[in-house]
Design a protein around this motif. Structure first.
Motif, PDB file in Angstrom:
ATOM      1  N   LYS A  39       0.815  -1.216   0.000  1.00  0.00           N
ATOM      2  CA  LYS A  39       0.000   0.000   0.000  1.00  0.00           C
ATOM      3  C   LYS A  39       0.851   1.269   0.000  1.00  0.00           C
ATOM      4  O   LYS A  39       0.376   2.331  -0.428  1.00  0.00           O
ATOM      5  CB  LYS A  39      -0.945   0.012   1.205  1.00  0.00           C
ATOM      6  CG  LYS A  39      -2.150  -0.902   1.042  1.00  0.00           C
ATOM      7  CD  LYS A  39      -3.111  -0.729   2.217  1.00  0.00           C
ATOM      8  CE  LYS A  39      -4.342  -1.595   2.059  1.00  0.00           C
ATOM      9  NZ  LYS A  39      -5.295  -1.392   3.171  1.00  0.00           N
ATOM     10  N   LYS A  40       2.091   1.181   0.446  1.00  0.00           N
ATOM     11  CA  LYS A  40       2.976   2.347   0.439  1.00  0.00           C
ATOM     12  C   LYS A  40       3.284   2.796  -0.993  1.00  0.00           C
ATOM     13  O   LYS A  40       3.694   3.933  -1.207  1.00  0.00           O
ATOM     14  CB  LYS A  40       4.268   2.033   1.179  1.00  0.00           C
ATOM     15  CG  LYS A  40       4.073   1.795   2.670  1.00  0.00           C
ATOM     16  CD  LYS A  40       5.383   1.437   3.356  1.00  0.00           C
ATOM     17  CE  LYS A  40       5.169   1.151   4.832  1.00  0.00           C
ATOM     18  NZ  LYS A  40       6.432   0.764   5.512  1.00  0.00           N
ATOM     19  N   MET A  41       3.112   1.896  -1.948  1.00  0.00           N
ATOM     20  CA  MET A  41       3.255   2.238  -3.359  1.00  0.00           C
ATOM     21  C   MET A  41       1.900   2.392  -4.033  1.00  0.00           C
ATOM     22  O   MET A  41       1.677   3.324  -4.812  1.00  0.00           O
ATOM     23  CB  MET A  41       4.084   1.170  -4.077  1.00  0.00           C
ATOM     24  CG  MET A  41       4.212   1.355  -5.577  1.00  0.00           C
ATOM     25  SD  MET A  41       2.851   0.583  -6.552  1.00  0.00           S
ATOM     26  CE  MET A  41       3.131  -1.163  -6.228  1.00  0.00           C
ATOM     27  N   LEU A  42       0.967   1.492  -3.723  1.00  0.00           N
ATOM     28  CA  LEU A  42      -0.326   1.479  -4.415  1.00  0.00           C
ATOM     29  C   LEU A  42      -1.136   2.742  -4.136  1.00  0.00           C
ATOM     30  O   LEU A  42      -1.695   3.351  -5.061  1.00  0.00           O
ATOM     31  CB  LEU A  42      -1.132   0.248  -3.993  1.00  0.00           C
ATOM     32  CG  LEU A  42      -0.529  -1.119  -4.328  1.00  0.00           C
ATOM     33  CD1 LEU A  42      -1.368  -2.229  -3.702  1.00  0.00           C
ATOM     34  CD2 LEU A  42      -0.434  -1.316  -5.839  1.00  0.00           C
ATOM     35  N   LEU A  43      -1.218   3.138  -2.881  1.00  0.00           N
ATOM     36  CA  LEU A  43      -2.032   4.308  -2.534  1.00  0.00           C
ATOM     37  C   LEU A  43      -1.508   5.601  -3.175  1.00  0.00           C
ATOM     38  O   LEU A  43      -2.301   6.359  -3.756  1.00  0.00           O
ATOM     39  CB  LEU A  43      -2.112   4.461  -1.016  1.00  0.00           C
ATOM     40  CG  LEU A  43      -3.109   3.548  -0.297  1.00  0.00           C
ATOM     41  CD1 LEU A  43      -2.896   3.619   1.212  1.00  0.00           C
ATOM     42  CD2 LEU A  43      -4.538   3.927  -0.652  1.00  0.00           C
ATOM     43  N   PRO A  44      -0.203   5.895  -3.106  1.00  0.00           N
ATOM     44  CA  PRO A  44       0.269   7.120  -3.755  1.00  0.00           C
ATOM     45  C   PRO A  44       0.049   7.125  -5.263  1.00  0.00           C
ATOM     46  O   PRO A  44      -0.293   8.165  -5.842  1.00  0.00           O
ATOM     47  CB  PRO A  44       1.758   7.157  -3.401  1.00  0.00           C
ATOM     48  CG  PRO A  44       1.884   6.355  -2.158  1.00  0.00           C
ATOM     49  CD  PRO A  44       0.867   5.269  -2.294  1.00  0.00           C
ATOM     50  N   MET A  45       0.236   5.978  -5.923  1.00  0.00           N
ATOM     51  CA  MET A  45       0.052   5.977  -7.374  1.00  0.00           C
ATOM     52  C   MET A  45      -1.422   6.036  -7.745  1.00  0.00           C
ATOM     53  O   MET A  45      -1.798   6.644  -8.742  1.00  0.00           O
ATOM     54  CB  MET A  45       0.714   4.745  -7.996  1.00  0.00           C
ATOM     55  CG  MET A  45       0.830   4.836  -9.506  1.00  0.00           C
ATOM     56  SD  MET A  45       1.755   6.296 -10.069  1.00  0.00           S
ATOM     57  CE  MET A  45       1.269   6.343 -11.802  1.00  0.00           C
TER      58      MET A  45
END
Length: 248
Positions: A78-84
Motif C-alpha cells: 500500500k505504500k506504493m499502491l495508494l500514492p500511485m
C-alpha cells in the motif's frame, strides 16, 4: 528528471514519462514527480489540455518490479499502491481535457495510466494490456474502475481477466483508443481542436462528470487498492514475480 513537464503553449501542458531504458516503468521517484507536476498543472488556470506520453517509443511498462521488490506484505504494498492511485485520481480530477498518446506499449500499470485520461490516441505501434493477472494480482492503481468507465463491464472483464495484450485495431474497436494519430505533430493538431475558451472546457467536464460521480469512482478505486494489496502478499504473486525477473 524521470518525469518532464513542458508547456507547448499557454494552454497545452505535456507530461512525459522519461525512463526510456526501463520502458518508462514507474518507481517511487516517478510517483513523486508526477504528483508534483500534476499539482503545478492543476494550479495553472490557463491550461486547457494535458498530454501524457512516454519517451523512447514506449508509453509505460507499469510498475518497476525491481524498484518494488522489497514490498512483501499488504501494508508494504500500500505504500506504493495508494500514492500511485492518488496520481491517477489527480489526472481524473484535472479540469483540463487530458489525453494519453501511445506510440508504443502501455502495459499493466501503464494501461491504468492511459485509462485515467479523458482520451487515448495511438499510432500503429500502440498496444495495451492489463497483464496483472499473469502476476497473480489485480490492478492496484484504480485501473479496473477506470477501464469499465471507458469500455463497459464485459469488455473490461475480458481485458482484465485474460491478461492479453491488444494491438491498435483491437483497441480502436473496443474504444480504449479513440483515434489513430501518426506522430506527435498529429497529437498537437488533435489537441488544438479542443482549445475553446478554458472556462467552457471546465464547465463541460463538470456537466459530464459530476462531483458525486467522481466521489463514487474514487471510492471504487480505493477498494481496488485494498484488493490488490491482499493479493500482493500471496505466495502466488511472489512466485510469479520471481519467475518474471528470472527471465530478464
Amino acid at each position: 528528471m524521470k518525469v518532464k513537464l513542458t508547456y507547448l503553449d499557454n494552454q497545452i501542458a505535456k507530461l512525459t514519462l522519461n525512463r526510456p531504458e526501463y520502458k518508462n516503468a514507474v518507481d517511487f521517484e516517478v510517483i513523486e514527480q508526477m504528483n508534483h507536476h500534476l499539482d503545478e498543472i492543476a494550479a495553472n488556470d490557463e491550461v486547457s489540455v494535458v498530454w501524457i506520453g512516454g519517451e523512447g517509443g514506449a508509453f509505460c511498462s507499469g510498475g518497476d518490479l525491481h524498484a518494488f521488490h522489497s514490498l512483501q506484505t499488504a501494508e508494504e504494498a500500500k505504500k506504493m499502491l495508494l500514492p500511485m492511485c492518488g496520481v491517477l485520481k489527480k489526472i481524473v480530477a484535472l479540469q483540463a481535457v487530458t489525453v494519453s498518446y501511445l506510440d508504443g506499449p502501455a502495459i499493466g500499470g501503464g494501461a491504468e495510466i492511459a485509462c485515467a485520461t479523458d482520451f487515448t490516441l495511438a499510432n500503429s505501434k500502440g498496444k495495451a494490456g492489463f497483464v496483472q493477472a499473469k502476476l497473480a494480482i489485480t490492478t492496484g492503481w484504480g485501473g479496473s474502475s477506470l477501464l469499465q468507465r471507458r469500455v463497459g463491464y464485459h469488455h473490461a472483464l475480458q481485458m482484465l481477466s485474460s491478461g492479453s495484450i491488444y494491438r491498435l485495431n483491437e483497441l480502436l474497436s473496443l474504444k480504449f483508443v479513440h483515434e489513430e494519430v501518426d506522430n506527435e505533430q498529429g497529437v498537437i493538431d488533435w489537441c488544438e481542436n479542443l482549445l475553446q475558451h478554458k472556462n467552457v472546457v471546465k464547465s463541460y467536464k463538470k456537466n459530464l462528470f459530476s462531483e458525486m460521480q467522481q466521489q463514487q469512482l474514487f471510492a471504487a478505486m480505493d477498494e481496488e487498492v485494498d484488493r490488490c494489496a491482499i493479493l500482493w502478499e500471496s505466495s502466488a504473486h511472489h512466485e510469479a514475480v520471481a519467475k518474471f525477473k528470472s527471465r530478464r
